[in-house]
Design a protein around this motif. Structure first.
Motif, PDB file in Angstrom:
ATOM      1  N   PRO A  47     -12.462  -3.080  -4.397  1.00 54.53           N
ATOM      2  CA  PRO A  47     -11.713  -2.697  -3.193  1.00 54.53           C
ATOM      3  C   PRO A  47     -12.271  -1.442  -2.525  1.00 54.53           C
ATOM      4  O   PRO A  47     -12.303  -1.345  -1.298  1.00 54.53           O
ATOM      5  CB  PRO A  47     -10.296  -2.468  -3.709  1.00 54.53           C
ATOM      6  N   ALA A  66      -6.940   5.963  -9.005  1.00 48.30           N
ATOM      7  CA  ALA A  66      -6.452   4.630  -9.359  1.00 48.30           C
ATOM      8  C   ALA A  66      -5.045   4.731  -9.914  1.00 48.30           C
ATOM      9  O   ALA A  66      -4.738   5.622 -10.718  1.00 48.30           O
ATOM     10  CB  ALA A  66      -7.377   3.989 -10.387  1.00 48.30           C
ATOM     11  N   THR A  67      -4.166   3.825  -9.458  1.00 48.64           N
ATOM     12  CA  THR A  67      -2.841   3.744 -10.065  1.00 48.64           C
ATOM     13  C   THR A  67      -2.990   3.140 -11.457  1.00 48.64           C
ATOM     14  O   THR A  67      -4.028   2.578 -11.812  1.00 48.64           O
ATOM     15  CB  THR A  67      -1.898   2.883  -9.230  1.00 48.64           C
ATOM     16  N   GLY A  69      -1.653   0.565 -12.635  1.00 49.90           N
ATOM     17  CA  GLY A  69      -1.667  -0.897 -12.670  1.00 49.90           C
ATOM     18  C   GLY A  69      -0.516  -1.509 -13.437  1.00 49.90           C
ATOM     19  O   GLY A  69      -0.651  -2.558 -14.050  1.00 49.90           O
ATOM     20  N   GLU A  73      -3.093  -5.488 -11.024  1.00 49.92           N
ATOM     21  CA  GLU A  73      -4.345  -4.777 -10.879  1.00 49.92           C
ATOM     22  C   GLU A  73      -4.094  -3.384 -10.289  1.00 49.92           C
ATOM     23  O   GLU A  73      -3.211  -3.215  -9.453  1.00 49.92           O
ATOM     24  CB  GLU A  73      -5.279  -5.564  -9.967  1.00 49.92           C
ATOM     25  N   LYS A  75      -4.351  -0.159  -7.917  1.00 46.30           N
ATOM     26  CA  LYS A  75      -4.677   0.079  -6.515  1.00 46.30           C
ATOM     27  C   LYS A  75      -5.349   1.441  -6.428  1.00 46.30           C
ATOM     28  O   LYS A  75      -5.186   2.277  -7.316  1.00 46.30           O
ATOM     29  CB  LYS A  75      -3.411   0.020  -5.658  1.00 46.30           C
ATOM     30  N   TYR A  76      -6.081   1.665  -5.347  1.00 47.45           N
ATOM     31  CA  TYR A  76      -6.878   2.879  -5.220  1.00 47.45           C
ATOM     32  C   TYR A  76      -6.332   3.710  -4.061  1.00 47.45           C
ATOM     33  O   TYR A  76      -6.462   3.352  -2.897  1.00 47.45           O
ATOM     34  CB  TYR A  76      -8.358   2.523  -5.044  1.00 47.45           C
ATOM     35  N   GLU A 212       0.620   8.211  -4.977  1.00 44.51           N
ATOM     36  CA  GLU A 212       0.760   8.060  -3.528  1.00 44.51           C
ATOM     37  C   GLU A 212       1.345   9.296  -2.845  1.00 44.51           C
ATOM     38  O   GLU A 212       1.374   9.374  -1.609  1.00 44.51           O
ATOM     39  CB  GLU A 212       1.638   6.841  -3.219  1.00 44.51           C
ATOM     40  N   TYR A 249      -3.874   2.590   0.576  1.00 45.78           N
ATOM     41  CA  TYR A 249      -4.707   2.041  -0.495  1.00 45.78           C
ATOM     42  C   TYR A 249      -6.026   1.564   0.099  1.00 45.78           C
ATOM     43  O   TYR A 249      -6.040   0.836   1.097  1.00 45.78           O
ATOM     44  CB  TYR A 249      -4.007   0.867  -1.173  1.00 45.78           C
ATOM     45  N   ALA A 252      -7.010  -2.493   0.719  1.00 44.75           N
ATOM     46  CA  ALA A 252      -5.786  -3.281   0.529  1.00 44.75           C
ATOM     47  C   ALA A 252      -4.838  -3.049   1.708  1.00 44.75           C
ATOM     48  O   ALA A 252      -3.781  -2.432   1.560  1.00 44.75           O
ATOM     49  CB  ALA A 252      -5.118  -2.901  -0.790  1.00 44.75           C
ATOM     50  N   GLU A 255      -1.109  -4.415   1.239  1.00 46.60           N
ATOM     51  CA  GLU A 255      -0.317  -3.607   0.317  1.00 46.60           C
ATOM     52  C   GLU A 255       0.033  -2.259   0.942  1.00 46.60           C
ATOM     53  O   GLU A 255       1.130  -1.733   0.742  1.00 46.60           O
ATOM     54  CB  GLU A 255      -1.073  -3.405  -0.987  1.00 46.60           C
ATOM     55  N   THR A 256      -0.904  -1.712   1.724  1.00 45.52           N
ATOM     56  CA  THR A 256      -0.646  -0.432   2.397  1.00 45.52           C
ATOM     57  C   THR A 256       0.493  -0.581   3.399  1.00 45.52           C
ATOM     58  O   THR A 256       1.417   0.246   3.438  1.00 45.52           O
ATOM     59  CB  THR A 256      -1.921   0.056   3.117  1.00 45.52           C
TER      60      THR A 256
END
Length: 391
Positions: A47, A66-67, A69, A73, A75-76, A212, A249, A252, A255-256
């Protein structure tokens, strides 16, 4: 603009390299930094690489984290220099001013990145406890001995680390009591553990936040300056706003869009309650709520009830599928030799939370499975308890 993956392994040398890269990124003189656990390799995750190739990087990007997960998966998270600086400044303002920082957390997580960055912005070298072999209380004492005298001292821990220092006592506890503030986050802090720490002179500050929001942005239930906490009507989902909110993210967009905005706002996955004075109490993850026979049960409330019983050292509550009830409440508990029997534990939950919250399955174990830094691995707990139930 580019992103550089930088391996960190818990050693002072790798943190020094991370600090130099962060300094360059925050000043706008180098690529944004993605800290990765040593062994992760220099290649960017797909990503992130896709966002770089498409030029879809936010203005002022300084760090990517990175989260953990927990819902699939990782997220960044895109953290800008402005957001990181705002978070560090608000933290120092709340704690009483800039000071020296000790890093005892993995540097690839947002809490570790923030310790390094706060030290940078305070103009003090970040003192590192080597955690390549795991966290050791004696190591904290030795690292504290390397900190400069005559300046304020801060560190950040997870509850498990705090408990280990308290259990060890001696020089590590003496060292920890000398800090002007010990931030504790990453997982819910047992009120009894907090009181125990305070009784030994440890200045505990509980923190709430996530990658975040550049890490913790609510301290002891009170938002940092510039941070806004609201609750969505209906379910009471926590929404955090202000200059500390990430840019989204990387790679993504869907998702954002689902959780960021409008404006600098982030819709968390947590449920909360606000007191009349604005103090926030986090009730637990919305996704973790157990619906049993039409009754909704918050696992965090059941965990608090169990932890309030003498002899219970840790607890994790999940919902298990059930043909009759939809879900049933199940609890994994870690107890000492002085803990009461299961009937007494169930009675404590019934008194605190009502009949619907009483665990139908209560299983004792030596430890609660964890992911990330000190966070309970609820998926692993559910799998374990499901096996116990049907075994």
């Amino acid at each position: 603009m580019a992103v550089q993956a930088l391996a960190v392994d818990g050693s002072a040398g790798s943190v020094t390299r991370l600090a130099a890269a962060l300094r360059s990124a925050v000043d706008g003189n180098g690529p944004a930094v993605l800290p990765v656990r040593d062994g992760g390799g220099p290649d960017l995750p797909a990503p992130v690489a896709r966002a770089v190739a498409q030029g879809a990087l936010p203005e002022g990007l300084a760090a990517v984290v990175a989260t953990s997960g927990s819902t699939g998966e990782p997220k960044y998270v895109a953290l800008t220099a402005g957001a990181l600086a705002a978070s560090a400044a608000a933290t120092h303002a709340r704690l009483g001013g800039p000071g020296a920082w000790l890093l005892a957390l993995p540097a690839e997580h947002v809490a570790g990145v923030q310790v390094v960055l706060r030290a940078l912005l305070a103009g003090t070298p970040c003192v590192v406890q080597d955690v390549r072999e795991g966290f050791r209380p004696d190591g904290l004492a030795r690292a504290t001995g390397r900190m400069a005298h005559g300046t304020r001292r801060y560190t950040s821990l997870v509850p498990t680390q705090l408990a280990r220092v308290l259990d060890h006592g001696g020089a590590p506890l003496y060292a920890l009591a000398g800090y002007d503030a010990v931030l504790v986050g990453g997982a819910a802090l047992d009120p009894r553990l907090r009181e125990r720490a305070l009784s030994h002179g440890v200045r505990v500050v509980t923190t709430y936040g996530m990658s975040e929001t550049c890490g913790g942005c609510v301290y002891d239930g009170v938002p940092l300056d510039g941070v806004e906490v609201t609750l969505e009507p209906g379910d009471g989902r926590v929404v955090l706003g202000g200059p500390v909110v990430a840019a989204g993210y990387l790679g993504a967009p869907r998702e954002t869009a689902a959780v960021f905005g409008p404006g600098p706002r982030f819709r968390t996955g947590d449920l909360g309650a606000l007191a009349p004075d604005g103090t926030l109490t986090v009730l637990g993850r919305a996704d973790d709520v157990v619906n049993t026979g039409g009754e909704k049960v918050a696992p965090a409330a059941v965990e608090r009830a169990l932890l309030a019983v003498d002899g219970v050292r840790a607890a994790c509550v999940v919902g298990l599928p059930d043909d009759e009830w939809g879900q049933v409440v199940a609890a994994l508990v870690v107890t000492g030799p002085d803990a009461p029997d299961d009937d007494a534990l169930r009675a404590a939950v019934r008194t605190a939370c009502g009949r619907a919250a009483v665990p139908r399955l209560l299983h004792r174990a030596g430890a609660v499975p964890e992911r990330g830094i000190g966070k309970p691995d609820r998926a692993a707990v559910a799998a374990l308890l499901g096996g116990v139930r049907h075994g």
